[in-house]
Design a protein around this motif. Structure first.
Motif, PDB file in Angstrom:
ATOM      1  N   THR A 202     113.566   1.959  35.985  1.00  0.00           N
ATOM      2  CA  THR A 202     114.269   3.249  36.036  1.00  0.00           C
ATOM      3  C   THR A 202     115.132   3.488  34.803  1.00  0.00           C
ATOM      4  OG1 THR A 202     116.068   2.235  37.299  1.00  0.00           O
ATOM      5  CG2 THR A 202     114.314   3.319  38.557  1.00  0.00           C
ATOM      6  N   THR A 203     115.735   2.422  34.266  1.00  0.00           N
ATOM      7  CA  THR A 203     116.654   2.569  33.130  1.00  0.00           C
ATOM      8  C   THR A 203     116.434   1.442  32.130  1.00  0.00           C
ATOM      9  OG1 THR A 203     118.318   3.530  34.611  1.00  0.00           O
ATOM     10  CG2 THR A 203     119.069   2.830  32.438  1.00  0.00           C
TER      11      THR A 203
ATOM     12  N   VAL B 101     119.088   4.467  27.560  1.00  0.00           N
ATOM     13  CA  VAL B 101     120.530   4.575  27.328  1.00  0.00           C
ATOM     14  C   VAL B 101     120.914   3.658  26.174  1.00  0.00           C
ATOM     15  CG1 VAL B 101     122.836   4.360  28.319  1.00  0.00           C
ATOM     16  CG2 VAL B 101     120.928   5.072  29.763  1.00  0.00           C
TER      17      VAL B 101
ATOM     18  N   ARG C 206     118.492   0.073  28.865  1.00  0.00           N
ATOM     19  CA  ARG C 206     119.668   0.128  27.998  1.00  0.00           C
ATOM     20  C   ARG C 206     119.421  -0.765  26.790  1.00  0.00           C
ATOM     21  NH1 ARG C 206     123.990   2.442  30.587  1.00  0.00           N
ATOM     22  NH2 ARG C 206     123.694   2.786  32.836  1.00  0.00           N
TER      23      ARG C 206
ATOM     24  N   GLU D 206     114.797   6.409  32.048  1.00  0.00           N
ATOM     25  CA  GLU D 206     115.979   6.804  31.270  1.00  0.00           C
ATOM     26  C   GLU D 206     116.294   5.739  30.216  1.00  0.00           C
ATOM     27  OE1 GLU D 206     120.685   8.082  31.874  1.00  0.00           O
ATOM     28  OE2 GLU D 206     119.612   7.002  33.465  1.00  0.00           O
TER      29      GLU D 206
ATOM     30  N   THR E 160     116.847  -1.969  34.298  1.00  0.00           N
ATOM     31  CA  THR E 160     117.133  -1.863  35.724  1.00  0.00           C
ATOM     32  C   THR E 160     115.903  -1.313  36.433  1.00  0.00           C
ATOM     33  OG1 THR E 160     119.453  -1.404  35.236  1.00  0.00           O
ATOM     34  CG2 THR E 160     118.689  -0.893  37.459  1.00  0.00           C
TER      35      THR E 160
END
Length: 528
Positions: free
Chosen positions: A243-244, A284, A246, A282, A255
């Motif tokens: 999902t994410t 980040v 970073r 996403e 994550t």
């Protein structure tokens, strides 16, 4: 009292543990277990770098190589062909080593029927022959423009320059079978330079092999994975939807949907271009503009193979059957799955392929509506008395959030600079690989090569060699060593070179416009 609270709190604690997921630290994260991901992980393992974790959203390896059972046979609803029958092609080498069954595609084994069901195969061959000269002209134009540094152009424009401007239903069907059906998109949006000067055909040849092996095309990826992953190997984690992501100078943290967290020094992103463009994951901070721009330039073709199982066979015996109707690309190319080298007689399975907008339209409607359209076409070709199918299989690649399309196709204008952006890591930590990031775009061997490429770059860095830091824009300046302002680091000349004039100590600013003025002056003197 204790028993009562234990019955409440123990399940709650277990639920909390599940929601929080696991926390894992590793050297390299490989995101995706398709060809690019497994190729990257295998290459890392072969180089001695075994500290990695593969995260895969599906419950299997293979990505867009996907086998299902249909009509009593194993059907590949994703990739079917090996493009390039050469031992230099690693995909063909694996297929051959596993003795996987199939047949070399034979486009001469074809029957063509028109909107009245009549056999118009001779007319087809006549129109096909008329396409030879425009096709050769398009290739020659691609060679010329590439050699002289001229920009790319749509394949459609090149074909028009060569005299090809299809107007009849037959001409449109011939064009569709030769271009749309191969590229997954129309000539209007396909690249001249990259399409006509395709290194895949140059390196591996133009022959193609259609697989019908009961183990499925995915077998080669499964075998690659088994070569370095032991049973229940914790380095492969299925059903992990990212999902994410970073990223920063100190590494990458990923994550997943179940709340798990994975941290690594490097990560390899092998998601399809369709998934990257959908913003389902996403980043980040967000990816830099140069990377986002490069990703957005790659097209995601939609190539839908529809299988039908009938109680008996009623169609032609040829390997390929073409329907020449009024509507371009409307159930045009069919494959007889009982042709020589494919499934045995009595299988009673036929395959029809749709691409682009027609495929998109069919994905959005019910299978019943698609079957009704197909049967209307088949009854035009073979009469009203043919039976209805017992089953139909309609893949929906674009609607699937794990793929968002069938394969990558480079559009017009993707030059070497865009390629550098596609392949460059972000912050030296976040690498990208897949069937859209290299010159063998859209092909399975392309994903294989790209996975190995990024694994090699990461391995070199971890072993103390040079590390890829990321994309660096071309440096513009004077590239001529004879100039006073020669810039050794310049990669693109900007016409700023300065040279001392003889005996005057003055500086002449040289540029293309200066050159033109000088030539024009000499020409004028000659005229007068």
């Amino acid at each position: 009292m204790f028993s009562f609270w234990s019955r409440i709190w123990v399940p709650l604690l277990l639920m909390l543990t599940v929601c929080r997921g696991e926390t894992v630290k590793t050297k390299v994260l490989v995101l995706g277990a398709g060809m690019a991901g497994i190729s990257a992980a295998r290459s890392l393992n072969q180089s001695g770098l075994t500290d990695f974790v593969i995260l895969e959203s599906a419950g299997r390896v293979g990505g867009r190589l996907w086998k299902v059972q249909f009509g009593g046979k194993t059907i590949d609803i994703g990739g079917n062909w090996i493009h390039g029958i050469s031992d230099d092609n690693p995909v063909w080498a694996m297929v051959k080593s596993y003795n996987m069954t199939g047949t070399v595609t034979n486009w001469d084994n074809i029957k063509v029927r028109n909107g009245s069901g009549q056999d118009v195969t001779p007319q087809w061959h006549a129109v096909l022959a008329s396409l030879d000269e425009p096709t050769e002209a398009a290739y020659d134009l691609a060679v010329e423009r590439n050699a002289t540094g001229q920009p790319d152009m749509p394949l459609r424009a090149a074909l028009k320059l060569g005299g090809w401007n299809p107007g009849s239903s037959m001409e449109k069907a011939v064009e569709y079978a030769n271009y749309d059906w191969n590229y997954g998109e129309e000539p209007d949006v396909s690249t001249l330079l990259r399409g006509e000067l395709d290194p895949t055909y140059e390196l591996f040849g133009e022959e193609e092999y259609f697989l019908t092996d009961p183990r499925g095309y995915v077998y080669i990826i499964e075998q690659m994975a088994e070569s370095f992953l032991a049973g229940n190997d914790q380095r492969l984690k299925l059903n992990k939807t990212v999902t994410t992501i970073r990223w920063g100078d100190d590494g990458v943290t990923v994550t997943t949907k179940d709340g798990s967290t994975y941290t690594a020094d490097f990560a390899v992103v092998t998601f399809s271009m369709g998934v990257l463009q959908s913003n389902a994951v996403e980043f980040v901070p967000g990816l830099p503009d140069w990377k986002r721009e490069a990703i957005s330039r790659v097209r995601m073709a939609l190539y839908t193979t529809i299988y039908l199982k009938f109680p008996s066979k009623f169609w032609d015996d040829d390997e390929y059957i073409v329907y020449v109707g009024d509507r371009r690309g409307y159930y045009t190319v069919w494959q007889n799955m009982e042709a020589e080298g494919l499934f045995p007689a009595g299988t009673n399975i036929i395959l029809v392929t749709l691409i682009g907008e027609e495929a998109r339209r069919v994905e959005a409607q019910s299978d019943e509506a698609t079957q009704a359209e197909i049967m209307a076409v088949l009854r035009v070709m073979y009469g009203p008395g043919i039976p209805d199918p017992g089953d139909i299989l309609v893949p929906r690649w674009e609607q699937d959030p794990l793929f968002r399309g069938s394969f990558a196709n480079w559009g017009v204008g993707i030059d070497d600079e865009v390629l550098r952006k596609l392949q460059a890591p972000v912050a030296g930590r976040l690498f990208f690989a897949g069937d859209g990031t290299g010159v063998h775009y859209g092909y399975l061997q392309g994903a294989f090569f790209e996975g190995a490429r990024v694994a090699g770059a990461i391995g070199t860095c971890l072993r103390g060699g040079p590390c890829e830091e990321g994309y660096q824009p071309p440096r513009r300046g004077c590239t001529c060593p004879a100039a006073d302002n020669f810039d050794r680091q310049a990669t693109v000349d900007n016409g700023s070179c300065q040279y001392p004039t003889s005996g005057a100590g003055r500086i002449w600013r040289f540029s293309v416009s200066s050159y033109i003025l000088v030539v024009a002056a000499f020409a004028f003197n000659d005229m007068v």
